[in-house]
Design a protein around this motif. Sequence first.
Motif, mmCIF file in Angstrom:
data_model
loop_
_atom_site.group_PDB
_atom_site.id
_atom_site.type_symbol
_atom_site.label_atom_id
_atom_site.label_comp_id
_atom_site.label_asym_id
_atom_site.label_seq_id
_atom_site.Cartn_x
_atom_site.Cartn_y
_atom_site.Cartn_z
ATOM 1 N N ALA A 142 0.825 -1.212 0.000
ATOM 2 C CA ALA A 142 0.000 0.000 0.000
ATOM 3 C C ALA A 142 0.857 1.259 0.000
ATOM 4 N N GLY A 143 2.035 1.194 0.591
ATOM 5 C CA GLY A 143 2.929 2.348 0.601
ATOM 6 C C GLY A 143 3.402 2.699 1.993
ATOM 7 N N GLU A 144 4.332 3.638 2.062
ATOM 8 C CA GLU A 144 4.950 3.969 3.346
ATOM 9 C C GLU A 144 4.029 4.713 4.295
ATOM 10 N N GLU A 145 2.905 5.188 3.826
ATOM 11 C CA GLU A 145 1.952 5.885 4.689
ATOM 12 C C GLU A 145 0.958 4.925 5.358
ATOM 13 N N PHE A 146 1.197 3.615 5.220
ATOM 14 C CA PHE A 146 0.304 2.617 5.800
ATOM 15 C C PHE A 146 1.089 1.704 6.728
ATOM 16 N N VAL A 193 -4.564 -3.357 8.573
ATOM 17 C CA VAL A 193 -3.722 -2.457 7.793
ATOM 18 C C VAL A 193 -4.469 -1.137 7.773
ATOM 19 N N GLN A 194 -3.785 -0.089 8.196
ATOM 20 C CA GLN A 194 -4.453 1.208 8.333
ATOM 21 C C GLN A 194 -3.524 2.333 7.923
ATOM 22 N N PRO A 195 -4.092 3.498 7.601
ATOM 23 C CA PRO A 195 -3.257 4.656 7.288
ATOM 24 C C PRO A 195 -2.449 5.064 8.526
ATOM 25 N N ARG A 196 -1.199 5.418 8.311
ATOM 26 C CA ARG A 196 -0.314 5.849 9.389
ATOM 27 C C ARG A 196 -0.503 7.337 9.699
#
Length: 80
Positions: free
Chosen positions: A36-40, A55-58
């Motif tokens: 998903a990317g580094e923001e997750f 899995v959630q947004p950071r």
Amino acid sequence: MATVVRLNLRGLNQLMTSTAVQAELDARGRRMAEAAGEEFEYVSRPHHRTARGYVQPRSAKGARQEAREKRLLRSIDAGR
């Protein structure tokens, strides 16, 4: 003729809360978060009845990416 199936609920509960199942879930969740990317991020949250993880947004940036680009939905294949 009907077939009767009896589940071993105690065994099923032991399986669902086992460290092996939680470890597999954690590995899949981490792969999804990475895709998903580094923001997750992946968060492991075992429950007394079942293995769990999210899995959630950071950050707010990750939440915007999810809203606009559906990054979590696109990362599902990484969890297989």
